[in-house]
Design a protein around this motif. Structure first.
Motif, PDB file in Angstrom:
ATOM      1  N   PRO A  59       0.827  -1.216   0.000  1.00 57.67           N
ATOM      2  CA  PRO A  59       0.000   0.000   0.000  1.00 57.67           C
ATOM      3  C   PRO A  59       0.862   1.267   0.000  1.00 57.67           C
ATOM      4  N   ALA A  60       0.498   2.198  -0.866  1.00 55.13           N
ATOM      5  CA  ALA A  60       1.248   3.449  -0.971  1.00 55.13           C
ATOM      6  C   ALA A  60       0.862   4.408   0.156  1.00 55.13           C
ATOM      7  N   ASP A  61       1.738   5.335   0.435  1.00 55.65           N
ATOM      8  CA  ASP A  61       1.416   6.363   1.436  1.00 55.65           C
ATOM      9  C   ASP A  61       0.212   7.190   0.991  1.00 55.65           C
ATOM     10  N   LEU A  62       0.099   7.395  -0.332  1.00 57.36           N
ATOM     11  CA  LEU A  62      -0.927   8.292  -0.874  1.00 57.36           C
ATOM     12  C   LEU A  62      -1.444   7.769  -2.205  1.00 57.36           C
ATOM     13  N   VAL A  63      -2.752   7.885  -2.403  1.00 56.70           N
ATOM     14  CA  VAL A  63      -3.369   7.582  -3.694  1.00 56.70           C
ATOM     15  C   VAL A  63      -4.098   8.834  -4.177  1.00 56.70           C
ATOM     16  N   VAL A  64      -3.767   9.293  -5.366  1.00 55.07           N
ATOM     17  CA  VAL A  64      -4.392  10.476  -5.950  1.00 55.07           C
ATOM     18  C   VAL A  64      -5.274  10.029  -7.111  1.00 55.07           C
ATOM     19  N   VAL A  65      -6.573  10.285  -6.995  1.00 52.59           N
ATOM     20  CA  VAL A  65      -7.528   9.932  -8.044  1.00 52.59           C
ATOM     21  C   VAL A  65      -7.737  11.167  -8.918  1.00 52.59           C
ATOM     22  N   SER A  66      -7.308  11.081 -10.156  1.00 53.44           N
ATOM     23  CA  SER A  66      -7.397  12.225 -11.070  1.00 53.44           C
ATOM     24  C   SER A  66      -8.228  11.830 -12.280  1.00 53.44           C
ATOM     25  N   THR A  67      -9.528  11.658 -12.033  1.00 52.44           N
ATOM     26  CA  THR A  67     -10.467  11.258 -13.079  1.00 52.44           C
ATOM     27  C   THR A  67     -11.548  12.332 -13.207  1.00 52.44           C
ATOM     28  N   ALA A  68     -12.462  12.121 -14.155  1.00 50.56           N
ATOM     29  CA  ALA A  68     -13.633  12.997 -14.252  1.00 50.56           C
ATOM     30  C   ALA A  68     -14.456  12.876 -12.970  1.00 50.56           C
ATOM     31  N   ASP A  90      -8.487  13.384  -4.305  1.00 54.80           N
ATOM     32  CA  ASP A  90      -8.823  13.491  -5.727  1.00 54.80           C
ATOM     33  C   ASP A  90      -8.545  14.897  -6.207  1.00 54.80           C
ATOM     34  N   THR A  91      -8.678  15.099  -7.510  1.00 58.90           N
ATOM     35  CA  THR A  91      -8.408  16.423  -8.094  1.00 58.90           C
ATOM     36  C   THR A  91      -9.590  16.946  -8.886  1.00 58.90           C
ATOM     37  N   ALA A  92     -10.784  16.380  -8.681  1.00 57.41           N
ATOM     38  CA  ALA A  92     -11.950  16.742  -9.495  1.00 57.41           C
ATOM     39  C   ALA A  92     -12.347  18.200  -9.295  1.00 57.41           C
ATOM     40  N   ALA A  93     -12.852  18.805 -10.361  1.00 56.02           N
ATOM     41  CA  ALA A  93     -13.183  20.231 -10.359  1.00 56.02           C
ATOM     42  C   ALA A  93     -14.522  20.546  -9.707  1.00 56.02           C
ATOM     43  N   THR A  94     -15.253  19.539  -9.254  1.00 61.92           N
ATOM     44  CA  THR A  94     -16.471  19.759  -8.471  1.00 61.92           C
ATOM     45  C   THR A  94     -16.339  18.951  -7.193  1.00 61.92           C
ATOM     46  N   LYS A  95     -17.030  19.401  -6.135  1.00 55.75           N
ATOM     47  CA  LYS A  95     -16.812  18.741  -4.855  1.00 55.75           C
ATOM     48  C   LYS A  95     -18.097  18.320  -4.146  1.00 55.75           C
ATOM     49  N   ASP A  96     -19.177  19.062  -4.251  1.00 58.20           N
ATOM     50  CA  ASP A  96     -20.369  18.776  -3.447  1.00 58.20           C
ATOM     51  C   ASP A  96     -20.937  17.394  -3.773  1.00 58.20           C
ATOM     52  N   ILE A  97     -21.221  17.135  -5.052  1.00 59.16           N
ATOM     53  CA  ILE A  97     -21.778  15.842  -5.437  1.00 59.16           C
ATOM     54  C   ILE A  97     -20.744  14.740  -5.263  1.00 59.16           C
ATOM     55  N   VAL A  98     -19.485  15.021  -5.580  1.00 61.02           N
ATOM     56  CA  VAL A  98     -18.431  14.024  -5.428  1.00 61.02           C
ATOM     57  C   VAL A  98     -18.318  13.568  -3.978  1.00 61.02           C
ATOM     58  N   CYS A  99     -18.339  14.524  -3.049  1.00 60.03           N
ATOM     59  CA  CYS A  99     -18.242  14.173  -1.626  1.00 60.03           C
ATOM     60  C   CYS A  99     -19.448  13.341  -1.185  1.00 60.03           C
ATOM     61  N   ALA A 100     -20.631  13.734  -1.644  1.00 63.92           N
ATOM     62  CA  ALA A 100     -21.844  12.989  -1.283  1.00 63.92           C
ATOM     63  C   ALA A 100     -21.821  11.592  -1.892  1.00 63.92           C
ATOM     64  N   PRO A 114     -11.189  14.931   0.003  1.00 64.82           N
ATOM     65  CA  PRO A 114     -11.502  15.528  -1.300  1.00 64.82           C
ATOM     66  C   PRO A 114     -10.679  16.796  -1.551  1.00 64.82           C
ATOM     67  N   GLY A 115     -10.209  16.945  -2.780  1.00 64.94           N
ATOM     68  CA  GLY A 115      -9.398  18.123  -3.095  1.00 64.94           C
ATOM     69  C   GLY A 115      -9.566  18.568  -4.537  1.00 64.94           C
ATOM     70  N   HIS A 116      -9.036  19.751  -4.823  1.00 60.27           N
ATOM     71  CA  HIS A 116      -9.089  20.287  -6.188  1.00 60.27           C
ATOM     72  C   HIS A 116      -7.996  21.334  -6.376  1.00 60.27           C
ATOM     73  N   PRO A 117      -6.931  21.009  -7.120  1.00 59.23           N
ATOM     74  CA  PRO A 117      -5.921  22.023  -7.440  1.00 59.23           C
ATOM     75  C   PRO A 117      -6.446  22.988  -8.490  1.00 59.23           C
ATOM     76  N   LEU A 118      -6.382  24.282  -8.209  1.00 58.37           N
ATOM     77  CA  LEU A 118      -6.920  25.290  -9.137  1.00 58.37           C
ATOM     78  C   LEU A 118      -5.821  25.709 -10.109  1.00 58.37           C
ATOM     79  N   ALA A 119      -5.617  24.893 -11.113  1.00 61.32           N
ATOM     80  CA  ALA A 119      -4.541  25.169 -12.059  1.00 61.32           C
ATOM     81  C   ALA A 119      -4.953  24.885 -13.491  1.00 61.32           C
ATOM     82  N   GLY A 120      -6.221  25.124 -13.803  1.00 57.88           N
ATOM     83  CA  GLY A 120      -6.685  24.886 -15.158  1.00 57.88           C
ATOM     84  C   GLY A 120      -7.352  23.534 -15.281  1.00 57.88           C
ATOM     85  N   ALA A 121      -8.175  23.386 -16.303  1.00 55.69           N
ATOM     86  CA  ALA A 121      -8.953  22.166 -16.476  1.00 55.69           C
ATOM     87  C   ALA A 121      -8.071  21.001 -16.905  1.00 55.69           C
ATOM     88  N   ASP A 122      -8.518  19.785 -16.532  1.00 56.20           N
ATOM     89  CA  ASP A 122      -7.825  18.587 -16.956  1.00 56.20           C
ATOM     90  C   ASP A 122      -8.083  18.354 -18.436  1.00 56.20           C
TER      91      ASP A 122
END
Length: 297
Positions: A59-68, A90-100, A114-122
């Motif tokens: 198991p890794a220290d961290l897993v980053v999910v970078s999907t739609a 995660d890095t998804a650009a929306t959070k409310d529905i994703v968290c739910a 849950p997270g979102h880097p603000l650096a332009g769209a994927d």
């Protein structure tokens, strides 16, 4: 400061995922890459983002999910079920529905931040992938009430490795802000540029750089943007309604052909100018920590 993760798994090798993997690799993290498309993994690996994940890795220290956004909850749940890591984000650009959705899906919320880097769209490709993509940019984090300190510390280490700075927001607040600053402007730009899809090249050569800058975001991947907009539907629709109201009023004034048109249009134009100046001041006031990486918004 928490030490940089020794090991990480990045799920999704688009622009954002590959950029995260490049930043972690540059910081000394051993990164394993996962994507439904083996070619995407190979391309990201060729850029130096890591190596393809193989069964049997601890198991890794961290897993980053970078999907739609629509795939995040399933990806987190699947990764947790397979024991890919200890902390998930995660890095998804929306959070409310994703968290739910993550909660409804039965994800282990103590290990998911849950997270979102603000650096332009994927984007699905890796042409714009860059280890410095997040340098100086905000990285929004939307922890649950039950999120333990150790999980947040690991995500803090990720954010530091990427050169970003953490901003905590409630999921619904994040989505309202994203609708105003990114999602609605993208749809407005896309709607306007539909007019040029079949225009002649001779006509389009007359366009100035100002128009190109104003509609730059319309060049994003349609499927990914459709997924983002659908996951932030209410806030985006609210913004569009307000803008549509302003435009409808302006159109009515212009159709009247009245000599008072300049006076009647002045409030909208003046407020628009004030808004543009406010954005300009905010841009000028950024420190090196706040400045966009590579000109990204």
């Amino acid at each position: 400061m928490t030490a940089t993760p020794r090991t990480a798994v990045v799920i999704g090798c688009g622009t954002t995922g590959t950029s995260v993997a490049l930043a972690l690799t540059a910081a000394g993290t051993s990164v394993a890459l996962v994507d439904d498309d083996p070619g995407a993994v190979a391309e990201a690996a060729a850029l130096g983002a890591g190596t393809a994940w193989t069964p049997g890795l601890p198991p890794a220290d961290l897993v980053v999910v970078s999907t739609a956004p629509s795939a995040v909850a399933d990806a987190v749940h699947d990764a947790q079920s397979r024991g890919l890591g200890h902390v998930y984000t995660d890095t998804a650009a929306t959070k409310d529905i994703v968290c739910a959705e993550a909660e409804l899906r039965g994800c282990d919320l103590k290990g998911y931040v849950p997270g979102h880097p603000l650096a332009g769209a994927d984007a699905p490709g890796r042409d714009d992938a860059d280890a410095a993509r997040f340098t100086g940019r905000p990285w929004v984090v939307c922890p649950y009430e039950t999120t333990p300190a150790w999980a947040l510390e690991t995500v803090d280490a990720l954010i530091a490795a990427c050169g970003a700075h953490r901003v905590d927001l409630a999921p619904h607040v994040h989505d309202r802000i994203a609708a105003e600053l990114s999602h609605a402007p993208h749809l407005i730009a896309a709607a306007y540029t539909t007019r040029f899809a079949d225009s002649s090249e001779a006509f389009l050569r007359l366009a100035g750089e100002e128009l190109q800058a104003a509609v730059r975001t319309a060049g994003g991947d349609p499927w990914l943007w459709g997924d983002v907009l659908a996951h932030n539907a209410g806030p985006v629709a609210d913004v569009l309604d307000r803008v549509a109201g302003e435009l409808a009023r302006a159109a009515a004034v212009l159709r009247e052909g009245d000599s008072c048109a300049p006076l009647e249009l002045a409030p909208t134009l003046q407020e628009g100018r004030r808004g543009q100046l406010a954005l300009q001041r905010a841009g000028h006031g950024r420190t090196a920590r706040d400045a966009p990486a590579g000109g990204r918004g």
